[in-house]
Design an enzyme around this catalytic site. Structure first.
Site, short mmCIF file in Angstrom:
data_model
loop_
_atom_site.label_atom_id
_atom_site.label_comp_id
_atom_site.label_asym_id
_atom_site.label_seq_id
_atom_site.Cartn_x
_atom_site.Cartn_y
_atom_site.Cartn_z
N GLU A 191 0.39 -1.20 -0.34
CA GLU A 191 0.06 0.00 0.52
C GLU A 191 1.00 1.32 0.05
O GLU A 191 1.07 1.75 0.99
CB GLU A 191 -1.21 0.13 1.46
CG GLU A 191 -1.59 -1.21 1.31
CD GLU A 191 -2.78 -1.00 2.01
OE1 GLU A 191 -2.46 -0.31 3.28
OE2 GLU A 191 -4.37 -1.78 2.10
N GLU A 360 -5.58 -8.94 0.61
CA GLU A 360 -6.19 -7.94 1.81
C GLU A 360 -8.00 -7.57 1.50
O GLU A 360 -8.25 -7.57 0.97
CB GLU A 360 -6.08 -7.30 2.68
CG GLU A 360 -4.19 -7.56 2.77
CD GLU A 360 -3.65 -5.65 3.76
OE1 GLU A 360 -4.78 -5.96 3.93
OE2 GLU A 360 -2.41 -5.92 3.89
C1 GCO Z 1 -3.64 -0.85 5.77
C2 GCO Z 1 -2.76 -2.49 6.38
C3 GCO Z 1 -3.05 -3.63 7.55
C4 GCO Z 1 -3.75 -3.63 7.81
C5 GCO Z 1 -5.28 -3.55 7.38
C6 GCO Z 1 -6.34 -3.34 8.17
O1 GCO Z 1 -4.28 -1.35 4.95
O2 GCO Z 1 -3.51 -0.34 6.56
O3 GCO Z 1 -2.08 -3.04 4.78
O4 GCO Z 1 -2.09 -3.85 7.98
O5 GCO Z 1 -3.86 -4.32 9.65
O6 GCO Z 1 -5.70 -2.72 6.59
O7 GCO Z 1 -6.35 -1.82 8.36
#
Ligand code: GCO
Length: 445
Positions: A191, A360
């Site tokens: 990200e 994710e």
């Molecule tokens: C993000 C990350 C994760 C988070 C998940 C939940 O998106 O911030 O990749 O580490 O924990 O997305 O918010």
């Protein structure tokens, strides 16, 4: 023309523009009550996974995050899930769920705690983790940078300074040969959007700055870092499958008749999503050349959570509730559950003509009231997308177990397993059982 007809004409033009936008950019919304969520059919070979990240689970790290947590008086990550000591047991949870892949990240600050000094003992621990996964029939997917890095790198200015990118390259090049014969799937960075906007614009991640200009520069540099690393690692091991995890947050206008809301959503969609796609497709981002990023991915990882309803007065912090539609359920994080957005995000990413890995997707839900439904809606959506011809290969649920949720600390619980942080006991939630049985059904078919 008199004033009245001028005004009328103006109003007519305005209405025409917002009507055209309304139909050109629909905000899809399904009637879920008519959808049978018990009927999820993925094709053969679909990869079932869960995801975690080093700083969120390992415990006892010393990195940019621990530095930030202390300096800002935030909740300390501390022992987290003590995964550094309990990883072998946690791998049993993966087997219990039945997943056949696991996405986790390597903690750069453990590998290179001091610039240029490599910690072979830490490399060995990760090596054992990889062996343990493979022995269980679980394919590892490794993320090289998931928001955390060594303090010395942060003190040099981190990704804000372009000349620091080489340090990230060195770490990746050092680590990769240890594992590349056993690990095929790699995410360079996680990200770039969240990392830079939260750290440099919203001030909620390290280094806690509040400058949109800086955030854009960091996002560009992280993409350059990704591009450089991609080409170097591919040269070392051409058969590796390397990409990055992109958070696609969809920005929709809060009021669909308000042109200002539309303009804000277009601007944010470009800054957050469009610029990164343009970097990968064309080697250009924010009007400048990032040529090393062009064609620098074998897959695109999609981290999907929600859409954000925009207006020029969008909150500058994520700690207050974001607006939502009346028909939407608001999750504990304050943003709505919007599985329809996974459809839009995947179709939009498919413009890259790359396989999509859902790296994710999940929800903060302490009592596990929403998660079973959340999980099934998103899986249902993936099955539908695959049927429509979108090349989605996998689903990695976020997360295996509750963990340290960055700016929100331990208040947000994303796990398929509940974690009691006092005793480090993990307990399978109903949603975890649901995931387990969906996976099992597919394996029996
Ligand atoms: C993000 C990350 C994760 C988070 C998940 C939940 O998106 O911030 O990749 O580490 O924990 O997305 O918010």
């Amino acid at each position: 023309m008199d004033l009245a007809s001028g005004l009328l004409l103006g109003l007519g033009g305005y209405l025409l523009i917002v009507t055209v936008l309304h139909f050109l950019f629909p905000e899809s919304h399904l009637d879920w009550s008519n959808i049978n969520l018990e009927n999820i059919a993925m094709p053969e070979g679909f990869v079932w996974g869960v995801a975690t990240a080093s700083h969120q689970i390992e415990g006892d790290n010393t990195n940019n995050w621990t530095q930030f947590e202390q300096r800002e008086g935030k909740e300390q990550s501390g022992k987290a899930c003590d995964h550094w000591n309990l990883w072998a047991k946690d791998h049993e949870l993966l087997s219990e769920l039945g997943v056949n892949s696991y996405r986790f990240s390597i903690e750069w600050s453990r590998i290179e705690p001091v610039q240029g000094e490599w910690n072979e003992a830490a490399i060995e621990v990760y090596s054992q983790m990889i062996d343990s996964l493979i022995a269980k029939g679980i394919e590892p997917m490794i993320t090289l940078h998931h928001f955390s890095h060594p303090v010395w790198f942060e003190d040099l200015g981190g990704f804000y300074n372009r000349e620091n990118i080489v340090h990230f390259q060195n770490y990746c090049k050092k680590l990769f040969p240890y594992f590349s014969s056993r690990v095929r799937k790699w995410c360079t960075v996680n990200e770039p959007d969240v990392f830079s906007i939260m750290g440099y614009h919203m001030g909620m991640f390290p280094p806690g700055q509040r400058s949109p200009i800086k955030a854009i520069r960091v996002m560009k540099n992280v993409m350059i870092a990704h591009g450089e690393v991609y080409h170097e690692l591919k040269q070392m091991s051409p058969d590796s499958y390397i990409g990055l995890a992109k958070n696609v947050t969809i920005f929709d206008p809060y009021r669909r008749w308000n042109l200002l809301h539309w303009l804000t959503s277009f601007a944010l969609n470009y800054i957050w999503n469009g610029a990164i796609i343009s970097a990968l497709k064309k080697g250009r981002m924010y009007g400048v050349s990032v040529k090393q990023v062009k064609n620098s991915a074998d897959f695109i990882g999609l981290n999907y959570y929600t859409h954000v309803l925009t207006s020029p007065f969008l909150p500058q912090t994520t700690e207050i509730d974001l607006p939502s539609r009346n028909h939407e359920t608001v999750t504990e994080f304050g943003y709505p559950m919007y599985a329809e957005g996974l459809d839009r995000a995947s179709k939009w990413l498919s413009k890259l003509n790359l396989p999509i890995e859902i790296t994710e997707n999940g929800v903060a839900d302490k009592e596990d009231n929403l998660r079973p439904k959340h999980l099934k809606r998103h899986l249902w959506m993936i099955a539908k997308l695959i049927q429509e011809g979108i090349d989605i290969k996998s689903y990695y649920h976020w997360s295996l177990m509750d963990n340290f949720e960055w700016a929100e600390g331990y208040s947000m619980r994303f796990g398929l397993y509940h974690v009691d942080y006092e005793t480090q006991t993990r307990t399978l939630r109903a949603s975890g059982k649901a995931y387990q049985s969906i996976i099992k059904q597919h394996q029996n078919n």
